[in-house]
Design a protein around this motif. Sequence first.
Motif, PDB file in Angstrom:
ATOM      1  N   ALA A 116       0.880  -1.259   0.109  1.00  0.00           N
ATOM      2  CA  ALA A 116      -0.004   0.024   0.012  1.00  0.00           C
ATOM      3  C   ALA A 116       0.818   1.147   0.063  1.00  0.00           C
ATOM      4  N   THR A 117       0.091   2.311  -0.326  1.00  0.00           N
ATOM      5  CA  THR A 117       0.959   3.640  -0.298  1.00  0.00           C
ATOM      6  C   THR A 117      -0.015   4.607   0.247  1.00  0.00           C
ATOM      7  N   GLY A 118       0.596   5.940   1.044  1.00  0.00           N
ATOM      8  CA  GLY A 118      -0.381   6.864   1.670  1.00  0.00           C
ATOM      9  C   GLY A 118      -0.462   8.017   0.535  1.00  0.00           C
ATOM     10  N   THR A 119      -1.048   9.156   0.962  1.00  0.00           N
ATOM     11  CA  THR A 119      -1.115  10.089   0.268  1.00  0.00           C
ATOM     12  C   THR A 119      -0.165  10.868  -0.212  1.00  0.00           C
ATOM     13  N   GLY A 120       0.246  10.938  -1.319  1.00  0.00           N
ATOM     14  CA  GLY A 120       1.396  11.725  -2.296  1.00  0.00           C
ATOM     15  C   GLY A 120       2.475  10.590  -2.364  1.00  0.00           C
ATOM     16  N   GLU A 121       2.552   9.322  -1.973  1.00  0.00           N
ATOM     17  CA  GLU A 121       3.491   8.259  -1.947  1.00  0.00           C
ATOM     18  C   GLU A 121       3.495   7.611  -3.191  1.00  0.00           C
ATOM     19  N   ARG A 122       4.601   7.179  -3.819  1.00  0.00           N
ATOM     20  CA  ARG A 122       4.747   6.319  -4.902  1.00  0.00           C
ATOM     21  C   ARG A 122       5.722   5.236  -4.644  1.00  0.00           C
ATOM     22  N   ARG A 123       5.807   4.059  -4.646  1.00  0.00           N
ATOM     23  CA  ARG A 123       6.520   2.932  -4.281  1.00  0.00           C
ATOM     24  C   ARG A 123       6.745   1.974  -5.497  1.00  0.00           C
ATOM     25  N   SER A 124       7.942   1.280  -5.544  1.00  0.00           N
ATOM     26  CA  SER A 124       7.789   0.291  -6.395  1.00  0.00           C
ATOM     27  C   SER A 124       8.401  -1.251  -5.752  1.00  0.00           C
ATOM     28  N   PHE A 125       7.743  -2.131  -6.112  1.00  0.00           N
ATOM     29  CA  PHE A 125       7.929  -3.640  -5.580  1.00  0.00           C
ATOM     30  C   PHE A 125       8.262  -4.612  -6.739  1.00  0.00           C
ATOM     31  N   THR A 126       9.343  -5.487  -6.254  1.00  0.00           N
ATOM     32  CA  THR A 126       9.572  -6.646  -7.167  1.00  0.00           C
ATOM     33  C   THR A 126       8.500  -7.826  -6.561  1.00  0.00           C
ATOM     34  N   LEU A 127       7.720  -8.192  -7.514  1.00  0.00           N
ATOM     35  CA  LEU A 127       7.113  -9.510  -7.097  1.00  0.00           C
ATOM     36  C   LEU A 127       7.570 -10.842  -7.199  1.00  0.00           C
ATOM     37  N   PRO A 128       7.062 -11.641  -6.585  1.00  0.00           N
ATOM     38  CA  PRO A 128       7.642 -12.981  -6.349  1.00  0.00           C
ATOM     39  C   PRO A 128       8.170 -13.786  -7.757  1.00  0.00           C
TER      40      PRO A 128
END
Length: 322
Positions: A116-128
């Motif tokens: 999840a991300t909060g307000t104004g947040e952007r994140r990247s994730f490497t999936l399995p």
Amino acid sequence: MTAAQPGAKTVKQAILWMLRLREHGYEPSLQHQCAQWRNARPEHEQAWQRVIQMHQDLDLRAIPGAGVALQTLETSQRRLHRRQALKLLGGVGIVGAAAWLGKDLEALNAWTADYATGTGERRSFTLPDGSLMQLNTRSAVDLAFNDQQRLIHLKQGELMITCSQAPNLQQPLLVQTREALLEGFTGRFVARQDSDCTRVSVSHGRVAIHRPGTGQLQWIESGQDWRLDAQGSQQLEHVDMDAMAWSEGLIVTRDMRLFDFLAQVSRYRHGYLGCSDEIADLRLSGVFRLEDPEQLLQLLPQTLPVRLRQRTRWWVRVERLT
């Protein structure tokens, strides 16, 4: 079978039970009554667990007014009878808690989601499986990855998927939204869950759309943008905003209505942001950086005949320049 989601009324009841137990928790009869209420319906227990989690385990600073609202209710419960406390629950002070929790449970989705991300947040994730998932502001997803499937449930917000190129992957990468199941093997695409539709944009490769109950399969090709809602699927011929630009921290507009532009910017900040009706249809095109939404808003009077009316940091209205 998925348990029913608690509504605003149920959340208010859970808050009241929490406050009553704080005041008179030593009374066995009250504890028994609360247990009966929690066991009566699955959504009662769900609301109870989430209210307790909100108050005890989570950072209330992410909920404007929630901490103050709960403290006010707790104090008021000692002074007022139950009917007065219920009136207080309906007031402005509890908007940050009860109404905030009851309306679509957006923030609760973030709390209980796998990513999840909060307000104004952007994140990247490497999936399995090696795929890259990028989440935009106020987004939440759950994963169900195993030998039989690779499934991402977009609970709210927006994601960009760059599918893994690993040769041993046999199952398609699936993204479940409220309106459809999206299927991709390779390439990159964006899916956004709006209140009334799902928007899908494909930059590379192609994505299949599975609509529940229709048995039909549609394909979104590279460079296409689609809107999926209760009435069906529609390819968008004119798109006023680059669907991929947010992953680079940008809003890129093309002859976009001011009203729609402000609606997009409001996703990255807290509080109210709007405009007067007389300027809602003004158009703007350009590249805007998302890293500082307040500074971004200061650019509007430089490009349009408007001014910013700001009461507080949380309340900004754009009006015609007089």
